[in-house]
Motif scaffolding. Structure first.
Motif, mmCIF file in Angstrom:
data_model
loop_
_atom_site.group_PDB
_atom_site.id
_atom_site.type_symbol
_atom_site.label_atom_id
_atom_site.label_comp_id
_atom_site.label_asym_id
_atom_site.label_seq_id
_atom_site.Cartn_x
_atom_site.Cartn_y
_atom_site.Cartn_z
ATOM 1 N N ASP A 116 -4.643 2.324 -9.299
ATOM 2 C CA ASP A 116 -4.898 1.312 -8.267
ATOM 3 C C ASP A 116 -4.557 -0.084 -8.779
ATOM 4 O O ASP A 116 -4.008 -0.912 -8.053
ATOM 5 C CB ASP A 116 -6.359 1.368 -7.817
ATOM 6 N N THR A 119 -0.591 -0.319 -8.982
ATOM 7 C CA THR A 119 0.080 -0.322 -7.681
ATOM 8 C C THR A 119 -0.358 -1.492 -6.817
ATOM 9 O O THR A 119 0.470 -2.173 -6.197
ATOM 10 C CB THR A 119 -0.186 0.999 -6.941
ATOM 11 N N GLY A 120 -1.671 -1.717 -6.763
ATOM 12 C CA GLY A 120 -2.192 -2.681 -5.810
ATOM 13 C C GLY A 120 -2.224 -4.107 -6.290
ATOM 14 O O GLY A 120 -2.295 -5.042 -5.489
ATOM 15 N N GLU A 121 -2.178 -4.312 -7.608
ATOM 16 C CA GLU A 121 -2.330 -5.670 -8.120
ATOM 17 C C GLU A 121 -1.189 -6.088 -9.044
ATOM 18 O O GLU A 121 -0.493 -7.079 -8.792
ATOM 19 C CB GLU A 121 -3.671 -5.799 -8.854
#
Length: 724
Positions: A116, A119-121
């Motif tokens: 996470d 991918t997200g940050e």
């Protein structure tokens, strides 16, 4: 080897290395879950927005590399125990099966957290800085053409697709290699055919597909992973076959193999055989990406003899260590990386023209790495010894050296100059065995006296001895350190080393090398604490002595800094001291099985951990010993942690630090670490850790930055004094 001294615990596997005794879950935390808590703290460096962006990328890879080694050693060892029907509880009360279940329950959420974060940050933040990590679908037409051209010229010739059919058995899949599993259909049939394509090792894991950035502009990187590039061009490998699906996967194999040194005629042959067996050891884990192909997964687990509990989904990247290439990119924004640091020569050795032996004769020199320079101190010590015609002998113990080690050619040159040169090369240093075998061979060919240590024991002591003909007679000089003779890690690990010619200490080091090379049975030393003979009893005596000081109302305090803590007798001695009223501060970077803060057991014990840009590796031990002035207490540094293997199954050396200025310096180092509100974590009773909060933004500075600032200030002061 003709002599086989009695060895304590030599056949005890590391995974169950505690001595027999009753289990006490209320006293001990689980070693393996405690290590996962350590790696959680490493992962937090990637999650923490205060960490520079490219360093966050690096920590994602470090977290995965740590986990790889953990599965090879610890999970591999637990699985071996289960295969043998071993069901004995560890000190915390858990069986191997229960420990494996607890490991999985902790690892799965950590992998999701890692994915996470990436991918997200991190990935979007990288893109905002001109570093685009892309899929094939993200590329424009020109970039796809560039990628296909790179694949054809550089990758395609290296690949070896291996299909499985009645004439071609399931291929060997090497440890930690990344592969693509492929489901193929023959044009005339619809039955599944499995093929494996290994992603080449030794090639860049990420390929730049855009053109070079014009001069004067900020660099822009548009990159695709090598695995993704191969996947996108897979049809080139299987002309006229239908590719139904592809799936990336990665295998981890057991590195916890048994060896029987007592019956070995040749230790080098034994280690070489172990390396061969390790290549083909049982698989302990398979990792795969999102949305795995069910048929491939069933096929892999069956062929590898794995269960569903051995399968781990990697929600984002499959091979995070490859991201080191991204972390190392040359970017125009310095804030994306840590401030560059170049180690500084210790003040006493600032003048590189001064004879180092005269400096040591004038007073002990202590070096704090990586703030102070390994090259300007330890390497210089050995280099001058090699070149000095008055030096008669050089003796050195090598545990890990690294590629391009300066010490191997130096020792060879010393032997060529007819100096007496002895080198203990530890062939059993985990994952460095192959390099150390090569090192030993090169030294032997040059005439160096090479020994491989004591049967059943790893030699982990970090010691160098130089014997010199001084004007007033023969004198010995030595270095005793907390870290390996490894120029690379000396820039990344915090370590301490003492350069001294104190006759009592050097006499002990002479005796230690006689033990290592001549198999003497010496069991007493003047000042050194030596494992496995005197170290554990002496530490226990000093801990109990603090307890007696506390009972008598005298000042009592223990501070101990190390990598790991689990030796049961030491833990119970610390509990006794705590109950007697001794204040105990433990700085343990890795795992710790001691349970702190328990009323009536350990309420006077605080355990902290410091994680940051440098890896905390130094070992420091402090006992106040009733002194009114804390700095007048006893200080020790050396190679051993408070672990069973260090105290009872290895050759280790701990040296006292007796000069008052050096004591003061060690005390100051410990205080900085104990009061670190930026990098410091505190261990709770339940085995979890909480990071300290920085309420004052002006104090949001960690130990490593503080030590860098102090080292710079010391150099500036020395420069002013020299000019003045």
């Amino acid at each position: 080897m003709t002599s086989k001294p009695t060895v304590i615990g030599s056949s005890v596997p590391d995974a169950v290395a505690s001595p027999p005794g009753e289990v006490s879950p209320e006293e001990f935390l689980n070693r393996d879950t405690s290590w996962l808590e350590f790696n959680r703290r490493v992962l937090h460096e990637a999650l923490d927005s205060r960490t520079p962006l490219l360093e966050r990328v690096r920590f994602l890879g470090i977290f995965s590399s740590n986990l790889d080694e953990y599965f090879m050693k610890r999970v591999g060892g637990l699985k071996r125990q289960m295969l043998r029907g071993w069901n004995q509880q560890s000190p915390d009360g858990m069986t191997p099966a229960q420990t494996l279940a607890a490991i999985r329950n902790m690892v799965v959420p950590l992998l999701k957290q890692q994915g996470d974060c990436f991918t997200g940050e991190i990935r979007p933040l990288l893109a905002a800085q001109g570093i685009h990590l892309l899929t094939w679908a993200d590329l424009n037409e020109e970039e796809r053409a560039n990628g296909a051209k790179y694949f054809s010229a550089n990758v395609f010739p290296v690949l070896t697709p291996l299909a499985v059919d009645p004439g071609n058995p399931f291929p060997f899949i090497s440890n930690l290699s990344t592969s693509l599993g492929v489901v193929l259909h023959h044009p005339d049939r619809n039955d599944n055919l499995f093929a494996r394509v290994k992603v080449p090792e030794g090639m860049p894991g990420w390929v730049q597909v855009n053109t070079v950035t014009p001069a004067g502009q900020a660099p822009v990187y548009r990159m695709i992973s090598l695995t993704e590039l191969i996947r996108a061009n897979m049809q080139d490998l299987f002309p006229d076959m239908a590719i139904v699906d592809t799936m990336g996967f990665r295998i981890t194999r057991n590195a916890d193999l048994e060896r029987d040194e007592e019956d070995a005629d040749d230790l080098m042959e034994l280690i070489e055989d172990e390396l061969r067996r390790r290549r083909f050891a049982n698989a302990v884990r398979v990792e795969h990406g999102k949305e795995p192909n069910a048929w491939i997964m069933e096929f892999l687990t069956r062929e590898l003899g794995l269960s569903p509990e051995d399968v781990y989904e990697m929600p984002a990247e499959l091979d995070y260590p490859d991201l080191k290439q991204i972390a190392d990119l040359n970017v125009g924004n310095p804030s994306l990386k840590y401030e560059p640091w170049t180690p500084i020569a210790p003040p006493a050795l600032a003048d590189d023209e001064t004879d180092i032996f005269s400096v040591i004769r004038s007073g002990d020199v202590m070096v704090h790495m990586p703030y102070e320079s390994f090259n300007a101190s330890v390497e210089r010590f050995v280099r001058q010894a090699v070149d000095d015609p008055k030096v008669l002998a050089i003796k050195m113990s090598l545990y890990r050296t690294g590629d391009g080690s300066p010490f191997i050619p130096l020792l060879i040159r010393a032997a060529e100059q007819r100096k007496q040169v002895a080198c203990l090369v530890e062939l059993k240093a985990r994952f460095d065995e192959e390099r150390n075998i090569q090192v030993a061979g090169a030294l032997e060919k040059a005439g160096v006296h090479v020994v491989y240590g004591v049967v059943g024991l790893k030699t982990h002591a970090k010691t160098t001895l130089v014997v010199r003909q001084d004007p007033d007679g023969i004198r010995s000089y030595c270095h005793i350190g907390t870290g390996n003779y490894h120029a690379g890690t000396a820039r990344l690990y915090t370590d301490l080393g003492l350069l001294t010619c104190d006759p009592e200490i050097t006499h002990d080091v002479v005796e230690l090398f006689h033990y290592l090379t001549g198999r003497s049975l010496k069991r007493d030393y003047r000042k050194l604490l030596v494992a496995p003979v005197t170290m554990q009893p002496r530490f226990l005596e000093m801990i109990d002595r603090e307890a007696e000081h506390a009972r008598q109302g005298r000042p009592a305090h223990i501070v101990a800094k190390m990598n790991s803590l689990e030796e049961r007798k030491v833990v119970r001695a610390l509990y006794r001291a705590s109950k007697a009223g001794v204040k105990i501060d433990l700085i343990v970077r890795g795992f710790c099985t001691l349970r702190p803060g328990v009323k009536g057991l350990s309420e006077n014990i605080r355990v902290s951990s410091v994680i940051g840009r440098f890896l905390e590796h130094s070992r420091i031990f402090y006992f106040r010993n009733g002194q009114e002035d804390a700095v007048h207490g006893e200080f020790y540094i050396g190679s051993a942690d408070w672990m069973y293997r260090n105290l009872l199954a290895r050759v280790e050396a701990i040296v006292p630090i007796e000069k008052q200025p050096l004591k003061q310096r060690l005390w100051d180092i410990l205080q900085v670490l104990l009061n670190d509100n930026r990098q410091g974590w505190d261990l709770l009773q339940d085995g979890t850790y909480v990071q300290r909060n920085v309420t004052d933004p002006t104090k949001d500075i960690g130990s490593h930055q503080i030590f860098m600032n102090l080292t710079r200030a010391a150099k500036a002061a020395a420069d002013r004094a020299a000019a003045g």
